[in-house]
Scaffold this active site. Structure first.
Site, short mmCIF file in Angstrom:
data_model
loop_
_atom_site.label_atom_id
_atom_site.label_comp_id
_atom_site.label_asym_id
_atom_site.label_seq_id
_atom_site.Cartn_x
_atom_site.Cartn_y
_atom_site.Cartn_z
N ASP A 32 0.85 -1.19 0.00
CA ASP A 32 0.00 0.00 0.00
C ASP A 32 0.89 1.24 0.00
O ASP A 32 1.97 1.23 -0.60
CB ASP A 32 -0.93 -0.05 1.23
N HIS A 106 -3.77 6.08 3.24
CA HIS A 106 -4.45 4.85 2.80
C HIS A 106 -3.81 3.60 3.40
O HIS A 106 -4.50 2.71 3.91
CB HIS A 106 -4.38 4.82 1.27
N SER A 436 -11.07 -0.84 -0.98
CA SER A 436 -9.79 -0.79 -0.24
C SER A 436 -10.01 -1.04 1.24
O SER A 436 -9.10 -1.52 1.92
CB SER A 436 -9.14 0.59 -0.39
#
Lengths: 651, 82
Positions: A32, A106, A436
């Site tokens: 990520d 994220h 996600s």
């Protein structure tokens, strides 16, 4: 994650999960944007030593010191930028770190969702208060930073997967994807194949390109493909119009409230000189038209929170963000910088009707905080990508859904919760949405299952999650699709919504070996070179005497693509007993127009690990091209239900 | 020429390494050098794939495909967060 463990029933799994080292020996590799290691979610209190088998590293950078970053929870951190820099030029060090540090948020969000430690008494700007925790609090996290401000590139991703397997990760979690391409051309599918062959479970997000059909990413059958659903929590913020009507919206706004009396209200399309002013794009609103008013902006093109900033910068007092047909009734809550709420298309149209009919429209927004126990839940998120798989329509994808809407988890210290440069706030946690967010929920559950059943193959672990997933509300019809307001189908949710307490004890599993997948590739008529790219087996050739069929892949779900002429398709499956001895009986719920015959209709297992075969034959008369129909096949011994969705399409 | 270069992932048949090489990395280097004077290996892969990635022109990529031991040459894909 202040709500999802309870929503998933993880509070009911305590007795099923061994507290031995097998649960804490699982390391989940998260590919990520990196990690913000100072967050409490990475606190390693209560965890034993780093597993002896772990060979990973904590790579240092200018702003990432291993001694301060890695511990018994965050056991590894690496970054992969050579592919990115070769393509995009040197990393702009004023904007992001050439280190595992997460400047985006994220990666911190996803990794803490997978296996973050429990952090009590947290909230996000006063919303969603509770104890935030990952789905597998005892598993370890290793982060592999592969995404940068300019994107994520295949050479970096493959290098990270290469290293993650070498390091000793048992589960890989990838909340990213690209377009659709053949498996041997897809860097993630290539990496995931070898990972699977080495006993590593790989879960990937399905994508956010829904609700259109065939919009999935990461559809290789050796990957667990995860779609997104809602949970039973909402953040209501109602629009109160001066005609007495009020409409429910959602918002995470936290700040100075609007005045108690209604404010003048204007449609953005009437406060602009540009044709797309209704979208509240940067610089399109006329300050003299919007100053002191609530502005209605249409959703689309630019970021939702950016629209709020545009209204604020033009002097607006508040914003109502209205969905159009593209998003229907899907509501995603945002931490706007000004008082704002998002409403669905129906409410948006009604509000616009009022705006256009009243010569002096006024309105206000009432923020109602956090509401739990929302029903029905889950519902499939409109954005969640949908099947059928464009690569292999005979394999049903996505595999399942998990919570992916309005998820609270840890956040970076580099940017505010909206990710906008204009957002000066810094928060320990953030609430965001996407597949996600659902993918790491499943990755954490896969780690739980792997820890509880260390001898199970990746295929068996995935099967346990799929065959125990639910597709209907208790006594109340099938899981709904927010995009349509009607019942969703297996093309939307695969096997259904994960149910981890049941997955820990599935009774039977559809096991899959590397050999099974090689047969599958032969059924696709892959050349030896294509197979070698995926499998690294340079001497593997398909047996010309053998009749390979995609339908023979021992997959836990069924997708049947009929030709328009009447036809019969036969699938063969093998069930492996992972529970007590017993007899399982088959029941089929078949759609009209499809005859489903299971042979035999009962399977008796007398030992652990025993395997039994069955065939299922699907027959249909001719149907118009584009038709679809759905059903369900269940094997039950009264204690367990081993369920498989049936998806039929006519081409 | 540099502007035309793309990143390619070159899949190699590990078992076909000529005996003249002691390490796979050396074989990969030599293979790359045979089609490009300037290209450098970005990554060598050894666990989930056998091979390497490098920046190549389309012509160099085609030439690489014809090298012994090369299973395939794929332009890398770009991915996005979900």
């Amino acid at each position: 994650t202040t709500r999802t463990p309870e929503f998933l029933g993880l509070d009911r799994t305590e007795g099923f999960i061994p507290q031995s080292n097998t649960t804490s020996d699982v390391v989940v590799g998260v590919l990520d944007t990196g990690v913000w290691p100072e967050r409490k979610s990475y606190d390693d209190a209560g965890l034993g030593p780093v597993p002896a088998s772990w060979k990973g590293a904590c790579e240092e950078g200018k702003d990432f010191k291993a001694a301060n970053a890695c511990n018994r929870k965050l056991v590894g951190a690496r970054f992969f930028s050579q592919g990115y820099e070769a393509r995009m030029g040197p990393i702009n060090l004023t904007r992001e770190s050439r280190s595992p540090r997460d400047n985006d948020g994220h990666g911190t969000h996803t990794s803490s969702t997978v296996a973050g430690s429990a952090v009590p008494d947290v909230d996000f700007l006063g919303y969603a208060a509770g104890t935030a925790r990952g789905m597998s609090t005892r598993a370890r996290i290793a982060v592999y930073k592969v995404c940068w401000l300019g994107g994520c590139f295949g050479s970096d991703i493959l290098a990270a997967m290469d290293k993650a397997i070498e390091d000793g990760c048992g589960v890989l979690s990838l909340s990213l994807g690209g377009g659709m391409s053949d498996y041997y051309r897809d860097n993630i599918a290539v990496g995931a194949f070898s990972a699977m062959a080495m006993g590593v479970v790989v879960s990937c997000s399905a994508g956010n390109a829904g609700p259109g059909a065939s919009t999935l990413s990461n559809v290789a059958p050796w990957i667990t493909t995860v779609g997104a659903g809602t949970l039973d929590r909402d953040f209501p913020a109602n629009v109160l119009l001066s005609n007495g009507k009020n409409y429910t919206g959602v918002s995470l706004y936290s700040g100075k409230p609007l005045p108690s009396s209604p404010l003048p209200f204007i449609y953005a399309g009437n406060a602009t000189n540009t044709t797309n002013g209704n979208l509240c794009m940067t610089g399109t609103l006329l300050p003299d038209k919007v100053a002191g008013k609530i502005v209605l902006c249409d959703r689309g093109i630019n970021a939702r929170v950016q629209k709020g900033s545009v209204v604020r910068d033009a002097g607006g007092a508040g914003m109502i963000l209205a969905n159009t047909a593209a998003n229907g009734e899907e509501l995603v809550a945002d931490a706007h910088l000004l008082p704002a709420t998002a409403v669905g298309e129906i409410a948006g149209d009604a509000i616009k009707s009022y705006l256009f009919s009243d010569p002096n429209p006024t309105a206000t927004i009432a923020f109602r905080g956090t509401k739990v126990g929302v029903k029905p839940s889950p519902v499939v998120a409109a954005f969640s990508s949908r099947g059928p798989s464009a690569i292999t329509p005979d394999i049903l994808k996505p595999d399942l859904i998990a919570p992916g809407v309005n998820i609270l988890a840890a956040w970076t210290g580099s940017v505010g919760p909206t990710g906008q440069a204009a957002d000066p706030r810094r928060t320990e946690f953030n609430i965001i949405s996407g597949t996600s967010m659902s993918c790491p929920h499943v990755s954490g559950l896969l780690a739980l299952l792997k820890g509880a059943h260390p001898d199970w193959s990746p295929g068996a672990i995935k099967s346990a999650l799929m065959t125990t997933a639910y597709a209907a509300y208790p006594g109340d019809g099938g899981i709904l699709d927010v995009a349509t307001g009607r019942a969703a189908t297996p093309f939307d949710f695969g096997a259904g919504h994960v149910d981890p307490p049941k997955a820990l004890d599935p009774g039977l599993v559809y096991d899959l070996t590397t050999e099974d997948y090689l047969d599958f590739l032969c059924a696709l008529n892959y050349t030896p070179l294509q197979i070698a790219r995926l499998s690294r087996l340079t001497n593997y050739t398909c047996d010309r005497q053998k009749a390979y069929e995609v339908s023979d892949l021992n997959y836990p779900s069924f997708a049947v693509a009929f030709a328009t002429a009447s036809t019969t398709v036969k699938h063969t499956r093998t069930l492996t007993n992972v529970g007590a001895p017993g007899t399982y009986k088959a029941t089929v719920s078949a759609p009209e127009g499809v005859k489903v015959v299971v042979e035999p209709t009962a399977l008796t297992f007398s030992a652990l690990g025993e395997k039994k075969n069955y065939t299922v034959t699907f027959s249909t008369a001719s149907q118009p091209s584009g038709s679809t129909a759905f059903g369900r096949l269940e094997w039950s011994d009264a204690q367990h239900v081993v369920a498989s969705p049936l998806a039929f399409s006519w081409t | 020429a540099a502007a035309k270069k793309r990143t390619y992932i070159v899949h190699m048949a590990k078992s076909q390494m000529p005996p003249a090489f002691a390490e796979h990395r050396h074989w990969y280097d030599a293979s790359l050098r045979s089609v490009s004077d300037t290209a450098e290996i970005l990554y060598a892969y050894d666990t989930v794939a056998h091979g390497f990635s490098a920046r190549l022109t389309p012509a160099e990529a085609r030439a690489m495909e014809r090298r012994p031991g090369v299973l395939g040459v794929m332009a890398e894909a770009r991915y996005e967060l979900h």
